[in-house]
Design a protein around this motif. Sequence first.
Motif, PDB file in Angstrom:
ATOM      1  N   CYS A   1      -7.190   3.156   4.400  1.00 24.09           N
ATOM      2  CA  CYS A   1      -7.483   2.150   5.205  1.00 24.09           C
ATOM      3  C   CYS A   1      -7.626   2.503   6.802  1.00 24.09           C
ATOM      4  O   CYS A   1      -8.346   1.973   7.266  1.00 24.09           O
ATOM      5  CB  CYS A   1      -6.275   1.090   5.008  1.00 24.09           C
ATOM      6  SG  CYS A   1      -6.322  -0.126   3.738  1.00 24.09           S
TER       7      CYS A   1
ATOM      8  N   GLN B   1      -3.056   5.182  -0.028  1.00 26.08           N
ATOM      9  CA  GLN B   1      -3.984   3.990   0.401  1.00 26.08           C
ATOM     10  C   GLN B   1      -4.052   3.635   1.608  1.00 26.08           C
ATOM     11  O   GLN B   1      -5.045   3.137   2.271  1.00 26.08           O
ATOM     12  CB  GLN B   1      -3.433   2.794  -0.488  1.00 26.08           C
ATOM     13  CG  GLN B   1      -3.533   3.012  -2.084  1.00 26.08           C
ATOM     14  CD  GLN B   1      -2.712   2.047  -2.816  1.00 26.08           C
ATOM     15  OE1 GLN B   1      -1.947   1.387  -2.469  1.00 26.08           O
ATOM     16  NE2 GLN B   1      -3.503   1.608  -3.900  1.00 26.08           N
TER      17      GLN B   1
ATOM     18  N   LYS C   1      -4.146  -8.714   4.775  1.00 24.12           N
ATOM     19  CA  LYS C   1      -3.729  -9.164   3.557  1.00 24.12           C
ATOM     20  C   LYS C   1      -2.136  -9.141   3.173  1.00 24.12           C
ATOM     21  O   LYS C   1      -1.452  -9.741   2.327  1.00 24.12           O
ATOM     22  CB  LYS C   1      -4.540  -8.673   2.419  1.00 24.12           C
ATOM     23  CG  LYS C   1      -5.926  -9.297   2.026  1.00 24.12           C
ATOM     24  CD  LYS C   1      -6.797  -8.926   1.121  1.00 24.12           C
ATOM     25  CE  LYS C   1      -8.223  -9.572   0.965  1.00 24.12           C
ATOM     26  NZ  LYS C   1      -8.991  -8.966  -0.163  1.00 24.12           N
TER      27      LYS C   1
ATOM     28  N   THR D   1      -9.641  -5.746   6.634  1.00 23.78           N
ATOM     29  CA  THR D   1      -9.392  -6.594   5.774  1.00 23.78           C
ATOM     30  C   THR D   1      -8.398  -6.362   4.790  1.00 23.78           C
ATOM     31  O   THR D   1      -7.575  -7.335   4.786  1.00 23.78           O
ATOM     32  CB  THR D   1     -10.779  -6.541   4.954  1.00 23.78           C
ATOM     33  OG1 THR D   1     -11.785  -6.820   5.900  1.00 23.78           O
ATOM     34  CG2 THR D   1     -10.721  -7.868   3.848  1.00 23.78           C
ATOM     35  N   SER D   2      -8.129  -5.227   4.484  1.00 25.28           N
ATOM     36  CA  SER D   2      -6.820  -4.966   3.412  1.00 25.28           C
ATOM     37  C   SER D   2      -5.749  -5.019   4.272  1.00 25.28           C
ATOM     38  O   SER D   2      -4.506  -5.547   3.657  1.00 25.28           O
ATOM     39  CB  SER D   2      -7.011  -3.545   2.749  1.00 25.28           C
ATOM     40  OG  SER D   2      -8.212  -3.482   2.040  1.00 25.28           O
TER      41      SER D   2
ATOM     42  N   LEU E   1       0.650  -1.262  -0.049  1.00 25.26           N
ATOM     43  CA  LEU E   1      -0.078   0.045  -0.109  1.00 25.26           C
ATOM     44  C   LEU E   1       0.783   1.179  -0.137  1.00 25.26           C
ATOM     45  O   LEU E   1       1.871   1.044   0.777  1.00 25.26           O
ATOM     46  CB  LEU E   1      -0.879   0.125   1.304  1.00 25.26           C
ATOM     47  CG  LEU E   1      -1.801  -1.194   1.393  1.00 25.26           C
ATOM     48  CD1 LEU E   1      -2.565  -0.954   3.009  1.00 25.26           C
ATOM     49  CD2 LEU E   1      -2.761  -1.206   0.544  1.00 25.26           C
TER      50      LEU E   1
ATOM     51  N   ASP F   1     -10.209  -0.113   7.885  1.00 23.19           N
ATOM     52  CA  ASP F   1     -10.237  -1.394   6.733  1.00 23.19           C
ATOM     53  C   ASP F   1      -9.406  -2.481   7.293  1.00 23.19           C
ATOM     54  O   ASP F   1      -8.096  -2.411   6.577  1.00 23.19           O
ATOM     55  CB  ASP F   1     -10.015  -0.882   5.279  1.00 23.19           C
ATOM     56  CG  ASP F   1     -10.017  -1.993   4.262  1.00 23.19           C
ATOM     57  OD1 ASP F   1     -10.306  -3.063   4.508  1.00 23.19           O
ATOM     58  OD2 ASP F   1      -9.757  -1.554   2.989  1.00 23.19           O
TER      59      ASP F   1
ATOM     60  N   ARG G   1      -1.936  -5.769  -6.722  1.00 18.17           N
ATOM     61  CA  ARG G   1      -3.021  -4.976  -6.748  1.00 18.17           C
ATOM     62  C   ARG G   1      -4.288  -5.635  -6.802  1.00 18.17           C
ATOM     63  O   ARG G   1      -5.302  -5.276  -5.873  1.00 18.17           O
ATOM     64  CB  ARG G   1      -3.379  -4.393  -8.255  1.00 18.17           C
ATOM     65  CG  ARG G   1      -4.631  -3.527  -8.327  1.00 18.17           C
ATOM     66  CD  ARG G   1      -4.611  -2.847  -9.836  1.00 18.17           C
ATOM     67  NE  ARG G   1      -3.415  -2.072 -10.090  1.00 18.17           N
ATOM     68  CZ  ARG G   1      -3.067  -1.549 -11.348  1.00 18.17           C
ATOM     69  NH1 ARG G   1      -3.659  -1.882 -12.147  1.00 18.17           N
ATOM     70  NH2 ARG G   1      -1.930  -0.713 -11.422  1.00 18.17           N
ATOM     71  N   ASN G   2      -4.333  -7.062  -6.954  1.00 15.98           N
ATOM     72  CA  ASN G   2      -5.350  -8.130  -6.709  1.00 15.98           C
ATOM     73  C   ASN G   2      -5.541  -8.496  -5.320  1.00 15.98           C
ATOM     74  O   ASN G   2      -6.373  -8.677  -4.899  1.00 15.98           O
ATOM     75  CB  ASN G   2      -5.434  -9.063  -7.805  1.00 15.98           C
ATOM     76  CG  ASN G   2      -5.720  -8.893  -9.320  1.00 15.98           C
ATOM     77  OD1 ASN G   2      -6.373  -7.854  -9.474  1.00 15.98           O
ATOM     78  ND2 ASN G   2      -5.416  -9.542 -10.077  1.00 15.98           N
TER      79      ASN G   2
ATOM     80  N   ILE H   1      -4.364  -6.912  -2.757  1.00 19.18           N
ATOM     81  CA  ILE H   1      -4.635  -5.829  -1.758  1.00 19.18           C
ATOM     82  C   ILE H   1      -5.211  -4.800  -2.491  1.00 19.18           C
ATOM     83  O   ILE H   1      -4.742  -3.913  -3.130  1.00 19.18           O
ATOM     84  CB  ILE H   1      -3.338  -5.159  -1.169  1.00 19.18           C
ATOM     85  CG1 ILE H   1      -2.393  -6.359  -0.636  1.00 19.18           C
ATOM     86  CG2 ILE H   1      -3.914  -4.419  -0.081  1.00 19.18           C
ATOM     87  CD1 ILE H   1      -1.005  -6.021  -0.247  1.00 19.18           C
ATOM     88  N   PRO H   2      -6.657  -4.719  -2.512  1.00 18.08           N
ATOM     89  CA  PRO H   2      -7.563  -3.941  -3.355  1.00 18.08           C
ATOM     90  C   PRO H   2      -7.093  -2.353  -2.941  1.00 18.08           C
ATOM     91  O   PRO H   2      -6.915  -2.230  -1.784  1.00 18.08           O
ATOM     92  CB  PRO H   2      -9.063  -4.236  -3.123  1.00 18.08           C
ATOM     93  CG  PRO H   2      -8.805  -5.744  -2.608  1.00 18.08           C
ATOM     94  CD  PRO H   2      -7.462  -5.862  -1.958  1.00 18.08           C
TER      95      PRO H   2
END
Length: 209
Positions: free
Chosen positions: A101, A97, A112, A108-109, A93, A106, A204-205, A207-208
Motif C-alpha cells: 500500500c 500488504q 477502509k 483507498t485501502s 493488513l 494506495d 478480505r472483502n 480491504i482488498p
Amino acid sequence: MIGRIRGILVEKTPGQALVECSGLGYEVDIPYTTFFHLPEVGQEVTLHTHFVVREDAQSLYGFVSRLDRNLFRLLIKVNGVGPKLAAGILSGLDAKQFIRCVEGRDITSLVKLPGVGKKTAERLLIEMADRISQLEGQFIPASAGTAGSETDAPELSFTAHNPADEAEAALIALGYKPQEAARAITKVAEEGMSSEALIRLALRNMIPA
C-alpha cells in the motif's frame, strides 16, 4: 523489554492470546493477522512481542512474525498512531500488504481500515515511505506454531452458538461500525462456516489484498 515469548497457548480469542510460560500466564494483545495463524489450544506457540508501558496500563502486543512486530514499532512512531490503532492496522493488513500500500500509494485501502481517516492515511503514506526500507530482507516465519505454513494454517473454530454473531462482534471490537460489520458478514456468510472463516473473508472483502 520483552521481545519474544514462547510457551503453551492456553486460550485464544480475536484480539488476545493467553500464553503460559514457566507457570505464568501472559495476556498478549494480538492483531487478527496473527490470530489466524495461532496453533490449537494446548500447543506451543512463539510470538514476537512489544511491551507498552503507560501511566494507566501495561500491555504486551504479540505478532506471528518479526516483520509484523517491527512494522508495529515503526507505525507507533507515526504522529497520531498509538499501539491500539497500529494493531488495528495490522488486523486488516499484514506487513507485506501494508508495504505494498505504501509503495503503491494506495490510500483507498488504508482509509477502509477502522480508525484510519483520510488525513491519517496520508500521514502514513508520507511518514512510512522512508521507514519501510528498514524492513527489507527480514525473515517471515511460516506460522506461530511449531510446524506448518501460512498457506496451510489450521482452520480455527470458536465455541459460540452463532458464528455470524461472534464474527460480527469481533469486527465491531476491531473498530468497524455495527452496520459495516453486519453487511460484511452477511455478504460472505454461508451455511456451516466458522466464525474465524467469516472474519477472514469479511476482512478480505473490506480491504482488498
